[in-house]
Design an enzyme around this catalytic site. Structure first.
Site, PDB file in Angstrom:
ATOM      1  N   GLY A  11       0.816  -1.208   0.000  1.00 38.12           N
ATOM      2  CA  GLY A  11       0.000   0.000   0.000  1.00 38.12           C
ATOM      3  C   GLY A  11       0.847   1.254   0.000  1.00 38.12           C
ATOM      4  O   GLY A  11       0.524   2.253   0.651  1.00 38.12           O
ATOM      5  N   ALA A  12       1.962   1.201  -0.747  1.00 37.21           N
ATOM      6  CA  ALA A  12       2.961   2.278  -0.699  1.00 37.21           C
ATOM      7  C   ALA A  12       2.673   3.415  -1.670  1.00 37.21           C
ATOM      8  O   ALA A  12       3.483   4.330  -1.794  1.00 37.21           O
ATOM      9  CB  ALA A  12       4.345   1.703  -0.990  1.00 37.21           C
ATOM     10  N   ASP A  60      -0.932  -6.858  -6.220  1.00 40.95           N
ATOM     11  CA  ASP A  60      -2.157  -6.854  -5.426  1.00 40.95           C
ATOM     12  C   ASP A  60      -1.982  -7.837  -4.277  1.00 40.95           C
ATOM     13  O   ASP A  60      -1.690  -9.016  -4.497  1.00 40.95           O
ATOM     14  CB  ASP A  60      -3.329  -7.271  -6.317  1.00 40.95           C
ATOM     15  CG  ASP A  60      -4.678  -7.156  -5.632  1.00 40.95           C
ATOM     16  OD1 ASP A  60      -4.729  -7.178  -4.392  1.00 40.95           O
ATOM     17  OD2 ASP A  60      -5.692  -7.064  -6.349  1.00 40.95           O
ATOM     18  N   SER A 141      -5.515  -0.429  13.678  1.00 41.71           N
ATOM     19  CA  SER A 141      -6.382   0.745  13.747  1.00 41.71           C
ATOM     20  C   SER A 141      -6.887   0.821  15.165  1.00 41.71           C
ATOM     21  O   SER A 141      -6.941  -0.197  15.868  1.00 41.71           O
ATOM     22  CB  SER A 141      -7.572   0.614  12.791  1.00 41.71           C
ATOM     23  OG  SER A 141      -8.536   1.633  13.022  1.00 41.71           O
ATOM     24  N   TYR A 154     -14.668  -3.466   8.364  1.00 43.86           N
ATOM     25  CA  TYR A 154     -13.364  -2.905   8.725  1.00 43.86           C
ATOM     26  C   TYR A 154     -12.986  -3.283  10.149  1.00 43.86           C
ATOM     27  O   TYR A 154     -11.868  -3.759  10.418  1.00 43.86           O
ATOM     28  CB  TYR A 154     -13.416  -1.385   8.577  1.00 43.86           C
ATOM     29  CG  TYR A 154     -12.103  -0.685   8.847  1.00 43.86           C
ATOM     30  CD1 TYR A 154     -11.082  -0.702   7.900  1.00 43.86           C
ATOM     31  CD2 TYR A 154     -11.894   0.011  10.031  1.00 43.86           C
ATOM     32  CE1 TYR A 154      -9.875  -0.052   8.136  1.00 43.86           C
ATOM     33  CE2 TYR A 154     -10.696   0.664  10.275  1.00 43.86           C
ATOM     34  CZ  TYR A 154      -9.696   0.626   9.326  1.00 43.86           C
ATOM     35  OH  TYR A 154      -8.501   1.277   9.570  1.00 43.86           O
ATOM     36  N   LYS A 158      -9.789  -5.656  11.445  1.00 45.59           N
ATOM     37  CA  LYS A 158      -8.729  -5.090  12.279  1.00 45.59           C
ATOM     38  C   LYS A 158      -8.616  -5.812  13.618  1.00 45.59           C
ATOM     39  O   LYS A 158      -7.515  -5.947  14.162  1.00 45.59           O
ATOM     40  CB  LYS A 158      -8.953  -3.586  12.476  1.00 45.59           C
ATOM     41  CG  LYS A 158      -8.791  -2.784  11.198  1.00 45.59           C
ATOM     42  CD  LYS A 158      -7.432  -3.020  10.526  1.00 45.59           C
ATOM     43  CE  LYS A 158      -7.230  -2.170   9.299  1.00 45.59           C
ATOM     44  NZ  LYS A 158      -5.911  -2.389   8.665  1.00 45.59           N
TER      45      LYS A 158
END
Length: 249
Positions: A11-12, A60, A141, A154, A158
């Site tokens: 995810g850079a 991906d 998170s 989500y 997490k």
């Protein structure tokens, strides 16, 4: 190159991943940048302190062969691996009765399955290389502890990542592999910036929330990455001071 530490960041292409790449590059790391958007990855590379120490790999995290290729190319290019930052993730919300199975599975595939695939491949490399060992940082998170309204996919992923973080740390001990979860609240990224304009709270009110500069997250990742492998921060929380978390709702 022998003394340079090597990291992979998923995810850079933007946000926390980009900020972490910039911070690690400033600290002298060689980095493999991984995400789906090639043009954005190239932009991240250009912002790093040492672009010649950056490898760009498009792919991906939900694609097993793509993840295997990422680790193979990284080790072939740099010779070893010292850190993986499992940062790729998406958010999806809404009342649970209105959520499609497809959307729930998409969030699970990216946030949880992607973390699993990258962790699995990292452990293989860490166990096989000399000297043995390495560090994994998972992007959790504050929702790994306390959810927002209408955030079931989500929040569920997490919470699961926290379990994977603990299991990875436990199972990795004898191989000098350690694992940290960084729990972030209201970093000013594309994903979260809408909170500044107002987001629903547990009592039904819509409230504008304080945000923080994402650079602080990148600096925290770089700090954890720089610790010796005999030191672990199991979880670390970094958030905007006045955001609703302590006492949320």
């Amino acid at each position: 190159m022998a003394n340079v530490k090597v990291a992979i960041i998923t995810g850079a292409s933007s946000g926390i991943g980009r900020s972490s790449a910039i911070a690690l590059s400033k600290a002298g790391w060689s980095i493999a940048l991984y995400a789906r958007r090639l043009e954005n990855l190239q932009e991240t590379k250009s912002l790093c302190a040492n672009p010649d120490q950056i490898l760009v790999v498009q792919g991906d995290v939900t694609d097993e062969e793509s993840v295997i290729n990422l680790f193979r190319r990284t080790v072939e290019h740099f010779g070893r691996l010292d850190l993986i930052f499992n940062n790729a993730g998406i958010s999806a919300g809404g009342p649970i009765e209105e959520l499609s199975l497809e959307k729930f599975q998409q969030v699970t595939s990216i946030n949880l399955v992607g973390t699993f695939l990258c962790t699995r491949e990292a452990v293989k490399v860490f166990k096989a290389q000399t000297p043995q060992g390495g560090r994994i940082i998972n992007n959790g998170s504050i929702s790994a502890y306390t959810p927002r309204p209408n955030s079931a996919p989500y929040t569920a992923t997490k919470h699961a990542v926290l379990g994977m973080t603990k299991s990875t740390l436990l199972d990795g001990r004898k191989y000098n592999i350690t694992c940290t979860q960084i729990d972030i609240g209201n970093a000013a990224t594309t994903m979260a910036i809408g909170h500044a304009g107002g987001i629903i709270q547990a009592n039904g009110e819509v409230v504008a929330e304080q945000m923080m500069d994402v650079q602080h997250v990148g600096d925290t990742v770089a700090y954890v990455a720089g610790l010796p492998l005999d030191v672990t921060m199991l979880t670390v929380n970094i958030m905007a001071t006045r955001m609703p978390f302590v006492g949320r709702g």
